[in-house]
Design an enzyme around this catalytic site. Sequence first.
Site, PDB file in Angstrom:
ATOM      1  N   LYS A  36      37.099  36.431  27.881  1.00 58.46           N
ATOM      2  CA  LYS A  36      38.668  36.349  27.592  1.00 58.46           C
ATOM      3  C   LYS A  36      38.815  34.606  27.427  1.00 58.46           C
ATOM      4  CE  LYS A  36      39.569  39.226  31.514  1.00 58.46           C
ATOM      5  NZ  LYS A  36      40.706  40.007  32.275  1.00 58.46           N
TER       6      LYS A  36
ATOM      7  N   ASN B 221      46.360  48.261  44.955  1.00 57.91           N
ATOM      8  CA  ASN B 221      44.977  47.750  45.695  1.00 57.91           C
ATOM      9  C   ASN B 221      45.380  46.841  46.808  1.00 57.91           C
ATOM     10  OD1 ASN B 221      44.872  44.868  44.724  1.00 57.91           O
ATOM     11  ND2 ASN B 221      45.015  45.787  42.683  1.00 57.91           N
TER      12      ASN B 221
HETATM   13  O1  PMT Z   1      45.084  38.443  47.470  1.00 56.54           O
HETATM   14  P1  PMT Z   1      44.037  38.357  48.123  1.00 56.54           P
HETATM   15  O2  PMT Z   1      43.950  39.343  49.524  1.00 56.54           O
HETATM   16  O3  PMT Z   1      43.883  36.896  48.973  1.00 56.54           O
HETATM   17  O4  PMT Z   1      42.625  38.363  47.589  1.00 56.54           O
HETATM   18  C1  PMT Z   1      42.617  37.622  46.424  1.00 56.54           C
HETATM   19  C2  PMT Z   1      41.454  38.104  45.198  1.00 56.54           C
HETATM   20  C3  PMT Z   1      40.014  38.967  45.638  1.00 56.54           C
HETATM   21  C4  PMT Z   1      42.451  39.407  44.693  1.00 56.54           C
HETATM   22  C5  PMT Z   1      41.555  36.981  44.149  1.00 56.54           C
HETATM   23  O5  PMT Z   1      40.587  36.015  44.531  1.00 56.54           O
HETATM   24  C6  PMT Z   1      40.765  37.420  42.908  1.00 56.54           C
HETATM   25  O6  PMT Z   1      39.456  37.570  42.844  1.00 56.54           O
HETATM   26  N1  PMT Z   1      41.793  38.093  41.964  1.00 56.54           N
HETATM   27  C7  PMT Z   1      41.030  38.746  40.566  1.00 56.54           C
HETATM   28  C8  PMT Z   1      40.983  39.982  41.055  1.00 56.54           C
HETATM   29  C9  PMT Z   1      39.826  40.744  39.776  1.00 56.54           C
HETATM   30  O7  PMT Z   1      39.000  41.262  39.963  1.00 56.54           O
HETATM   31  O8  PMT Z   1      40.520  40.771  38.606  1.00 56.54           O
HETATM   32  P2  PMT Z   1      40.016  41.168  37.267  1.00 56.54           P
HETATM   33  O9  PMT Z   1      38.244  41.106  37.362  1.00 56.54           O
HETATM   34  O10 PMT Z   1      40.293  42.619  37.126  1.00 56.54           O
HETATM   35  O11 PMT Z   1      40.258  40.353  36.220  1.00 56.54           O
HETATM   36  C10 PMT Z   1      39.908  38.965  35.960  1.00 56.54           C
HETATM   37  C11 PMT Z   1      41.003  38.194  35.491  1.00 56.54           C
HETATM   38  O12 PMT Z   1      41.825  38.702  34.525  1.00 56.54           O
HETATM   39  C12 PMT Z   1      42.102  37.887  36.660  1.00 56.54           C
HETATM   40  O13 PMT Z   1      42.102  36.590  36.822  1.00 56.54           O
HETATM   41  C13 PMT Z   1      42.982  38.853  36.691  1.00 56.54           C
HETATM   42  O14 PMT Z   1      44.277  38.246  37.099  1.00 56.54           O
HETATM   43  C14 PMT Z   1      43.226  38.888  35.103  1.00 56.54           C
HETATM   44  N2  PMT Z   1      43.864  40.145  34.706  1.00 56.54           N
HETATM   45  C15 PMT Z   1      43.225  41.245  34.925  1.00 56.54           C
HETATM   46  C16 PMT Z   1      43.422  42.546  34.382  1.00 56.54           C
HETATM   47  C17 PMT Z   1      44.749  42.511  33.820  1.00 56.54           C
HETATM   48  N3  PMT Z   1      45.139  43.537  33.399  1.00 56.54           N
HETATM   49  N4  PMT Z   1      45.580  41.347  33.608  1.00 56.54           N
HETATM   50  C18 PMT Z   1      44.829  40.331  33.884  1.00 56.54           C
HETATM   51  O15 PMT Z   1      45.498  39.156  33.827  1.00 56.54           O
END
Ligand code: PMT
Length: 395
Positions: free
Chosen positions: A338, A207
């Site tokens: 979580k 991504n």
């Molecule tokens: O890197 P940049 O270009 O600066 O952009 C930053 C960002 C937009 C990526 C960042 O600010 C952000 O929002 N990161 C989280 C992205 C996301 O949507 O994550 P998620 O909704 O899939 O997951 C929620 C949380 O669980 C996050 O903290 C993620 O790191 C964690 N997660 C998710 C899936 C997974 N398999 N393992 C995880 O640890």
Amino acid sequence: MELKRIVLGVTGGVAAYKAAELARLMVKDGLDVQVVMTEAARHFVGAATFQAITGHPVFTDLWDERVDNGMAHIDLTRGAEAILVAPASADFMAKLAHGRADDLLSTLCLARDCPLLLAPAMNRQMWEAPPTQRNAAQLKADGVTLLGPASGEQACGEVGFGRMLAPEDLLEALDARFQPKRLSGLKVLITAGPTFEPIDAVRGITNSSSGKMGYAVARAALEAGAEVTLISGPTCLAPPREAKTVAVSSAQEMLAAVEAAADAADIFIGVAAVADYYVLNRSEQKIKKDAHILTLELAPNPDILANISSRPKPPFCVGFAAESENLEEYAELKRRRKHLPLIVANDVTEAVGADAVQLILLDEAGKHVLEQADKRTQARRLIAHIAQLYNTRYQ
Ligand code: PMT
């Protein structure tokens, strides 16, 4: 708000030209910069350059008549937050180590009541020479902060330690000194960037997370005095020098690296955009193009954050949520699912890859909006909030 005043000392060395860029970055960062040059520095770069950049006259002479009371050696550092000498030549370091004060800059350094930071820059043999090493050790013992030198190719063509740190790194180090040490003594584990899930030997699913937010959070945690481990997916960014950085590619690798570091962590901040799926029928070889439809089988990746937050004794866990709709509602659901004390919600269409962002912090107390600002500022605000929650919970 009153600007922070910094005296930028420039001594004679090829790296003096980089001090002009440093001065520009410092002014851009909102600092009030007063440049003091040695006579030797004037052979490498002109005072007019610094004057134009900083908007202040440049001083070299101890007896400069532009300072009203003839007390330039004291007046110029009055109210200064720090003196940064960049570049600091071997000769200037020797002078300081022996408490000599035979020109304006060395006199200012001796008569100061603010921190002194030096960015050594010299030929590698000069740096390695026993007298220079003795002087460096003496200066450190005297409470002077040495920033660098770095290793690399030098102006003389040789390779080794002696290069001045890049202006961006020097500004970062200077900036870090002004931040409150809210996380002093704590270990912070951070994930950043995207993951890359291979399809074959060369292709994969990923991504557009740039890593900017996660790296900014790592820098802010370092500035706050924490020991930082940064587990990073593939990005084009230079990691913070003082962090322990572990480069990973897939979500499985990220999980393994996080698990290896989580026991020791007091705080875990998951900023990474972890791919939700990996490719089950991955090919070891490059898949050849043919006329058939190619079907990829995707299986869910482990949830790294949930994995850590569900431990019997988890670190203080902070999540990020990037959503394209119902931002707060979806983020809060993730926080509860979580078991996180805090989640940071951002609009995915505006946050990914951007330099500035609005963040909404959701915790037990409700919602806290961090109005649009550059990611470094947001990271600092976030770290301040995390420190406050952490301290309330554990101290
Ligand atoms: O890197 P940049 O270009 O600066 O952009 C930053 C960002 C937009 C990526 C960042 O600010 C952000 O929002 N990161 C989280 C992205 C996301 O949507 O994550 P998620 O909704 O899939 O997951 C929620 C949380 O669980 C996050 O903290 C993620 O790191 C964690 N997660 C998710 C899936 C997974 N398999 N393992 C995880 O640890």
